[in-house]
Enzyme design. Structure first.
Site, PDB file in Angstrom:
ATOM      1  N   THR A  59       0.863  -1.180   0.000  1.00 37.76           N
ATOM      2  CA  THR A  59       0.000   0.000   0.000  1.00 37.76           C
ATOM      3  C   THR A  59       0.901   1.232   0.000  1.00 37.76           C
ATOM      4  OG1 THR A  59      -1.636  -1.304   1.201  1.00 37.76           O
ATOM      5  CG2 THR A  59      -2.013   1.055   1.133  1.00 37.76           C
ATOM      6  N   HIS A  60       1.776   1.283  -0.988  1.00 38.96           N
ATOM      7  CA  HIS A  60       2.772   2.343  -1.105  1.00 38.96           C
ATOM      8  C   HIS A  60       2.537   3.119  -2.399  1.00 38.96           C
ATOM      9  CE1 HIS A  60       5.712  -0.312   1.481  1.00 38.96           C
ATOM     10  NE2 HIS A  60       4.598   0.020   2.121  1.00 38.96           N
ATOM     11  N   ASN A  61       1.382   3.761  -2.503  1.00 41.47           N
ATOM     12  CA  ASN A  61       1.052   4.576  -3.679  1.00 41.47           C
ATOM     13  C   ASN A  61       1.577   5.984  -3.452  1.00 41.47           C
ATOM     14  OD1 ASN A  61      -1.545   2.841  -2.764  1.00 41.47           O
ATOM     15  ND2 ASN A  61      -1.192   2.576  -4.932  1.00 41.47           N
TER      16      ASN A  61
END
Length: 588
Positions: A517-519
């Site tokens: 979840t590294h946008n």
């Protein structure tokens, strides 16, 4: 017609780490702050039944409901984007605290190289090293300028670790490649047997292993706001879960109680922001238009300052919906809102399977791990390599839960059936997996905009993501996977498997399997208004009283988890807002 409410000093759109930090800092400064949050209120008392893998890890109870709001996705600009109907590659949170509640707690500082990546690349390798379509740019801030804000975040959360570069002096413990820093607030987490094995193997091949920094407390800690928390119990329920013990730092046990204690912070839950009210002629945002989803009443909350503090993707969506800033055009390269969307490259990795050894891998913590940074950033010479940057290589003992256990050696082809089940049981506590967390650098055709076809529950266009892996990503994954294999081999496994390809069939990014979840990116920071959305204080070039912190401000994504830098930028933005109240105008 919307009901116009009484004005306040600051309104925060989203109440996770960034909204919580800015809310606390400004409320403690005497400002009246309203936090608008689309999800419900929650805290440790709601996490007492969290040890339910099916409900939270596999059915995503803490995550956003895609039936009400999602995005569309495509790999290339000439394709039609389709809505993401199921959570997969990344998991945006919902509710107070946001993704800061269900994170693992892995907390890193980016390298000094990251913030000046274009300048340093040109200085060391020359312009021919940067591919034509790689939109590499400096961040408009240096590590030294951001350093005190990193310290504020770490001291508020009580990060556990050991300094490797203590104010310029390299230490035996810690990461020798990091920028100069103070000592961590608390000691490193325990070195479990499998982590010790990794560290010995890494050292034997000439690398520099260290215990990873962690927001899971290694010992009892009280921060400067008087928030006291107990140490981690190593239960193994961090990622996708809230911590009922409060040992994992999250906004609901740190900044939000401190903000509410002031009496200056009002939290409004179940409220979905739809627009920022923008006066283009004045260059100001006058408030926020939102819907109370309990009764569907529409309100406008006027404010002297607006902080756009939602999850990074939704920051970009609100800017586009509100017509703030010029949307990015991949054909011309002009425009700024939506450009430089980046992700995380976990293609490189390796696993070892040990027939005669067992470890208690069911125990762990989200940030219990050991790492090496020898192959991250520009810590190694790229002269003869066909990619830039690198990745942090780490082993993590996050706790193996029963349902998701699928460890089996590479000679087991099918992930089902009797043979697979026997291998899964055999290697449940006898597998060591390491991975490279590869940086992703910006590319001309990786960007965010509004979808022309699909809409959300309010009839507004969905955000459209256009993203694919590049040759840069594929070469980096191949290189880092080989480095992971060298470490695993030194650990002495019976069997081993190696991954050297980006996640996805045919080398294309696949949005379906979970990756991280590294946008990042889409509202990037910089010193040039023609190349960025916000300045070094996260202040919007097109609206001087709008501040947009968060991972959306990243000009690229480094080889680390983003939360430490998200927290530091939030403190930097809070400092900027305080200065703005004293002297309105663009900050220098």
């Amino acid at each position: 017609m919307p009901e116009v409410l009484d004005p306040v000093d600051v309104v925060c759109v989203g109440v996770g780490w960034t909204g919580g930090i800015i809310g606390k800092e400004l409320a403690q400064d005497g400002k009246q702050v309203v936090g608008i949050e689309r999800g419900g209120e929650r805290g440790p008392e709601d996490y007492l039944t969290m040890h339910n893998e099916l409900r939270y890890a596999l059915r995503y109870e803490m995550m956003q409901d895609l039936s009400k709001g999602t995005l569309t996705f495509r790999n290339e600009p000439n394709q039609k984007a389709l809505p993401m109907r199921q959570l997969g590659s990344f998991l945006p949170g919902k509710g107070v605290g946001g993704a800061g509640v269900h994170w693992n707690g892995q907390t890193w500082r980016f390298l000094p190289y990251d913030f000046e990546i274009r300048s340093r690349t040109l200085d060391r390798y020359g312009p021919e090293k940067i591919p034509e379509d790689m939109q590499l740019q400096d961040w408009g801030i240096t590590y030294d300028e951001l350093r005190p804000y990193y310290r504020e975040f770490e001291e508020m959360t009580g990060i556990s670790g050991a300094a490797g570069n203590l104010n310029g002096t390299i230490q035996e413990e810690g990461n020798p490649f990091e920028g100069p820093r103070n000592e961590y607030p608390t000691q490193p987490m325990i070195t479990s047997p499998v982590l010790g094995r990794f560290m010995e193997a890494s050292a034997s091949v000439g690398l520099h292993p260290f215990m990873a920094p962690s927001a899971n407390l290694s010992e009892a800690y009280t921060n400067s706001d008087g928030v006291a928390r107990g140490p981690c119990q190593y239960c193994g329920y961090c990622e996708r879960f809230g911590c009922e013990w409060g040992a994992k730092a999250d906004p609901t046990v740190t900044v939000l109680p401190s903000a509410q204690e002031t009496g200056n912070f009002e939290l409004r839950t179940q409220c979905d922001a739809r627009r920022l009210v923008y006066d283009e002629q004045e260059g100001r945002v006058t408030g926020v238009k939102y819907v109370d989803t309990v009764d569907n009443t529409v309100y406008i909350q006027p404010a002297e300052v607006v902080a756009l503090t939602a999850y990074g993707l939704w920051n970009v969506k609100l800017l586009l919906l509100s017509d703030i800033g010029e949307p990015y055009d991949p054909e011309t390269g002009e425009g700024v809102v939506g450009k430089n969307y980046c992700y995380q490259n976990f293609g490189g990795g390796a696993a070892g399977y040990f027939d005669d050894e067992e470890w208690n891998l069911y125990m762990g913590a989200g940030a219990l791990g050991a790492a090496v940074d020898d192959w991250n950033g520009d810590n190694f010479d790229h002269t003869d390599l066909d990619f830039l940057h690198g990745g942090n290589i780490a082993i993590s003992q996050t706790g193996k839960r029963p349902i998701a256990n699928n460890e089996s050696p590479p000679n087991i082809e099918k992930e089902w059936g009797a043979e697979f089940k026997r291998a899964s049981v055999k290697y449940h506590n006898s597998t060591a997996s390491i991975s490279a967390q590869g940086a992703v650098l910006p590319h001309r055709t990786n960007y965010l905009d509004l979808d022309p076809t699909y809409t959300d529950e309010w009839g507004d266009p969905l955000l459209r993501m256009t993203f694919n892996w590049t040759e840069q990503d594929r070469k980096l994954a191949e290189f880092e996977g080989q480095r992971c294999a060298e470490i695993i081999e030194a650990m002495g496994p019976t069997k081993m498997g190696v991954g050297t390809e980006v996640v996805g069939e045919g080398g294309n990014y696949d949005i379906r399997p979970y990756q991280s979840t590294h946008n990042t990116g889409g509202a990037v920071m910089g010193s040039d208004p023609n190349q960025s959305v916000v300045n070094s204080y996260l202040q919007c070039w097109d609206a001087e009283n709008l501040f947009v912190p968060g991972a959306s401000a990243f000009a690229h994504n480094s080889g680390y988890n983003p939360t430490g830098t998200v927290g530091a930028l939030a403190y930097r933005a809070a400092d900027g807002i305080k200065q703005y109240f004293k002297r309105p105008g663009m900050l220098g």
